[in-house]
Scaffold this motif. Structure first.
Motif, PDB file in Angstrom:
ATOM      1  N   ARG A  63       0.841  -1.205   0.000  1.00 28.27           N
ATOM      2  CA  ARG A  63       0.000   0.000   0.000  1.00 28.27           C
ATOM      3  C   ARG A  63       0.868   1.244   0.000  1.00 28.27           C
ATOM      4  N   ILE A  64       0.478   2.224  -0.830  1.00 28.81           N
ATOM      5  CA  ILE A  64       1.188   3.495  -0.908  1.00 28.81           C
ATOM      6  C   ILE A  64       0.196   4.622  -0.638  1.00 28.81           C
ATOM      7  N   TYR A  65       0.439   5.380   0.438  1.00 29.03           N
ATOM      8  CA  TYR A  65      -0.358   6.568   0.732  1.00 29.03           C
ATOM      9  C   TYR A  65       0.230   7.736  -0.059  1.00 29.03           C
ATOM     10  N   PHE A  66      -0.596   8.387  -0.875  1.00 29.63           N
ATOM     11  CA  PHE A  66      -0.062   9.396  -1.783  1.00 29.63           C
ATOM     12  C   PHE A  66      -0.374  10.825  -1.343  1.00 29.63           C
ATOM     13  N   ASP A  67      -0.391  11.062  -0.022  1.00 28.42           N
ATOM     14  CA  ASP A  67      -0.633  12.421   0.460  1.00 28.42           C
ATOM     15  C   ASP A  67       0.672  13.165   0.744  1.00 28.42           C
ATOM     16  N   GLY A  68       1.808  12.500   0.551  1.00 30.38           N
ATOM     17  CA  GLY A  68       3.090  13.136   0.816  1.00 30.38           C
ATOM     18  C   GLY A  68       3.382  14.261  -0.164  1.00 30.38           C
ATOM     19  N   ASP A 442      -5.351 -21.241 -11.154  1.00 29.97           N
ATOM     20  CA  ASP A 442      -5.160 -22.178 -10.042  1.00 29.97           C
ATOM     21  C   ASP A 442      -5.168 -21.502  -8.674  1.00 29.97           C
ATOM     22  N   GLY A 443      -6.154 -20.659  -8.429  1.00 29.87           N
ATOM     23  CA  GLY A 443      -6.277 -20.022  -7.129  1.00 29.87           C
ATOM     24  C   GLY A 443      -5.527 -18.717  -6.966  1.00 29.87           C
ATOM     25  N   TRP A 444      -4.694 -18.351  -7.928  1.00 30.10           N
ATOM     26  CA  TRP A 444      -3.931 -17.112  -7.843  1.00 30.10           C
ATOM     27  C   TRP A 444      -4.767 -15.937  -8.356  1.00 30.10           C
ATOM     28  N   LYS A 445      -4.695 -14.818  -7.630  1.00 30.24           N
ATOM     29  CA  LYS A 445      -5.436 -13.626  -8.043  1.00 30.24           C
ATOM     30  C   LYS A 445      -4.633 -12.379  -7.703  1.00 30.24           C
ATOM     31  N   ALA A 446      -4.686 -11.412  -8.608  1.00 29.32           N
ATOM     32  CA  ALA A 446      -4.053 -10.115  -8.382  1.00 29.32           C
ATOM     33  C   ALA A 446      -5.143  -9.051  -8.326  1.00 29.32           C
ATOM     34  N   LYS A 447      -4.977  -8.097  -7.408  1.00 27.93           N
ATOM     35  CA  LYS A 447      -5.995  -7.060  -7.249  1.00 27.93           C
ATOM     36  C   LYS A 447      -5.340  -5.702  -7.069  1.00 27.93           C
ATOM     37  N   LEU A 448      -5.799  -4.751  -7.849  1.00 29.53           N
ATOM     38  CA  LEU A 448      -5.364  -3.364  -7.719  1.00 29.53           C
ATOM     39  C   LEU A 448      -6.545  -2.563  -7.174  1.00 29.53           C
ATOM     40  N   SER A 449      -6.354  -1.946  -6.017  1.00 26.70           N
ATOM     41  CA  SER A 449      -7.452  -1.230  -5.374  1.00 26.70           C
ATOM     42  C   SER A 449      -6.948   0.110  -4.867  1.00 26.70           C
ATOM     43  N   GLY A 450      -7.896   0.907  -4.415  1.00 24.17           N
ATOM     44  CA  GLY A 450      -7.527   2.223  -3.910  1.00 24.17           C
ATOM     45  C   GLY A 450      -8.600   2.807  -3.032  1.00 24.17           C
ATOM     46  N   LEU A 451      -8.268   3.902  -2.379  1.00 20.03           N
ATOM     47  CA  LEU A 451      -9.201   4.619  -1.516  1.00 20.03           C
ATOM     48  C   LEU A 451      -8.932   6.110  -1.663  1.00 20.03           C
ATOM     49  N   PHE A 452     -10.020   6.863  -1.855  1.00 16.77           N
ATOM     50  CA  PHE A 452      -9.905   8.313  -1.966  1.00 16.77           C
ATOM     51  C   PHE A 452     -10.944   8.933  -1.050  1.00 16.77           C
ATOM     52  N   ILE A 453     -10.513   9.792  -0.118  1.00 17.31           N
ATOM     53  CA  ILE A 453     -11.402  10.466   0.820  1.00 17.31           C
ATOM     54  C   ILE A 453     -11.302  11.971   0.598  1.00 17.31           C
ATOM     55  N   PHE A 472      -5.018   6.164  -0.719  1.00  9.37           N
ATOM     56  CA  PHE A 472      -3.906   5.275  -1.074  1.00  9.37           C
ATOM     57  C   PHE A 472      -4.247   4.439  -2.306  1.00  9.37           C
ATOM     58  N   ILE A 473      -3.243   3.785  -2.835  1.00  8.45           N
ATOM     59  CA  ILE A 473      -3.406   2.737  -3.839  1.00  8.45           C
ATOM     60  C   ILE A 473      -2.733   1.488  -3.297  1.00  8.45           C
ATOM     61  N   GLN A 474      -3.236   0.325  -3.697  1.00  7.68           N
ATOM     62  CA  GLN A 474      -2.727  -0.931  -3.139  1.00  7.68           C
ATOM     63  C   GLN A 474      -2.750  -2.031  -4.179  1.00  7.68           C
ATOM     64  N   LEU A 475      -1.689  -2.801  -4.224  1.00  6.55           N
ATOM     65  CA  LEU A 475      -1.605  -3.985  -5.073  1.00  6.55           C
ATOM     66  C   LEU A 475      -1.484  -5.213  -4.187  1.00  6.55           C
TER      67      LEU A 475
END
Length: 481
Positions: A63-68, A442-453, A472-475
């Motif tokens: 996770r990367i918080y991008f408020d810096g 075979d059970g493997w999954k990748a997810k790109l998600s994020g949160l904006f407030i 933030f954004i998260q992989l």
């Protein structure tokens, strides 16, 4: 230590009970024809062990918080998690156990390493259940105003899925599934858990900081019976000294739920008797000590207010729409609204729908929810009004939100895209949670998600004040067994 001993004792009793139940199922499975002992024994043994199922999910997120203000100040963190599940399905019993190993449980909340531990016994139309469980009441879709038995874990805000952020509760449950069109259930928990919040870091709630600021405002720099502000705040950091011990029978919860159908409408009626999961602060001692009144030590008193909830819910289909609703009347001891240290009575609601849109695989889910505090004008005397448990600095004693989720799938349902938005009308808060996941194989999954407030009004009036810089954004890469 006492809490750990109680949990160990409860778990030991539950394990002993499970052993008896499994022994009964083992006897049932091994009671074959005596003419062919060896063959029936092999088949029975295989049949018994085949009733067990082990599951697991391992994930690692970055996770990367991008408020810096610059790349050097940008904060990043790793989020590892491991979940292990064991399920048993017998002829008359079921057993479920879930283990959660994560930073949240290992470092901060060890009691939830054992996430769930439940046994079900089927007796005709009755189902008896016991253990550490998560039970959902109400017709809402991952959003409820009637679901009161389990507390929420907000150490990572709203990011985990609804059930994942619910804290398991030790409870006993009886369900009666009538042969006709209704179902009844009753639940009792001997103890209770309060809401769980982050104690440090980015997700410490603003209400905790607000309580500290209130005490400092009242006290100033004057000593309270030999205790200065620094000493007072140091004591506040000791949770055992501040928060009530809810591992007592007086904090037990019970309730009843009835579900039945009238035509195409599925209806529910519920009653809950327990406590609020959020503490209210009695500041009278602090106020009196600040005014020089002898006999007060200045320490606020925290309490989980007694709560009864009378609820109705409904769900039905209308063409392509699935409609759902919940309504709750929250009854506390402050029916007159003139006790500043106890929550007022209130009314909560939820109403929404979901519908499949005839465009690709789109699905739209819309739910509105809100709460109205009753008799909020009964306290006018200063400074008690300012420190009223229900006090809102905006002067608005309602909180209405709309939650919209749009979901679609692509590439033979291997790719799923979801956008969830939450908007609070009174405080003009917006939360966006986009997510794209890909099933690799075979059970493997990748997810790109994020949160904006974001807040469109005054940041200090925001319900998420203190968290407005937490976008933030998260992989995440996960494997499921």
């Amino acid at each position: 230590m006492k809490t750990a001993k109680k949990i160990f004792f409860i778990s030991l009793v539950a394990l002993f009970s499970m052993a008896q139940i499994f022994a009964q199922d083992w006897d049932d499975d091994w009671s074959g024809d005596s003419v062919s002992v060896s063959n029936s024994s092999e088949e029975s043994a295989g049949g018994f062990w085949n009733k067990f199922k082990i599951s697991g999910d391992a994930s690692l997120g970055g996770r990367i918080y991008f408020d810096g203000e610059s790349a050097e100040k940008t904060e990043a963190c790793a989020i590892p998690e491991l979940e292990i599940g064991l399920d048993y399905e017998g002829s008359s019993t079921n057993f479920t156990a879930r283990i959660n190993l994560s930073e949240r449980t290992l470092l901060h909340n060890q009691i939830d390493i054992l996430d769930e531990f439940r046994a079900d016994l089927f007796l005709g139309d009755f189902v008896l259940s016991a253990g550490k469980m998560k039970v959902v009441w109400g017709k809402g879709d991952k959003l409820h105003v009637l679901d009161n038995f389990n507390a929420n874990d907000y150490t990572d805000f709203l990011i985990p899925d609804y059930l994942d952020r619910r804290a398991g509760e030790y409870m006993f449950r009886v369900q009666y599934n009538a042969p006709s069109v209704f179902r009844l259930e009753g639940i009792w928990t001997p103890i209770m858990r309060g809401e769980i919040y982050a104690e440090s870091g980015r997700w410490v709630p603003n209400k905790v900081n607000r309580l500290t600021n209130q005490i400092m405002t009242i006290v100033g720099s004057q000593p309270l019976n030999g205790m200065n502000v620094s000493n007072l705040l140091e004591m506040m950091k000791i949770q055992d000294e501040m928060y009530p011990n809810t591992n007592r029978l007086e904090y037990g919860q019970f309730g009843f739920y009835g579900n039945f159908s009238i035509g195409a409408v599925d209806l529910g009626v519920s009653y809950y008797n327990g406590h609020y999961k959020q503490v209210s602060a009695n500041m009278s001692s602090t106020i009196m000590a600040a005014q020089g009144v002898p006999g007060y030590d200045g320490m606020p008193s925290l309490e989980y207010d007694k709560l009864q909830v009378f609820g109705l819910d409904a769900q039905t289909a209308a063409g392509p729409f699935t409609l759902r609703a919940e309504l709750a009347y929250n009854l506390t001891k402050d029916t007159a609204g003139d006790d500043p240290w106890v929550h007022n009575n209130s009314i909560s609601y939820l109403a929404g729908f979901d519908v499949g849109i005839p465009l690709h695989n789109l699905n739209l889910n819309v739910q509105g929810t809100g709460n109205f505090v009753l008799k909020n004008d009964k306290i006018t005397e200063s400074p008690f009004k300012l420190y009223d448990t229900d006090y809102d600095p905006t002067g608005c004693y309602s909180n209405n939100k709309i939650v919209v989720q749009l979901k679609d799938t692509f590439y033979y349902e291997k790719v799923e895209a979801v956008v969830k938005a939450i908007y609070g009308f009174e405080r003009r808060d917006l939360v966006l949670m986009p997510e794209v996941s890909y099933k690799i194989r075979d059970g493997w999954k990748a997810k790109l998600s994020g949160l904006f407030i974001h807040n469109f009004g005054d940041d200090e009036d925001s319900e998420f004040a203190g968290w407005l810089d937490n976008s933030f954004i998260q992989l995440t890469v996960s494997y499921s067994l």
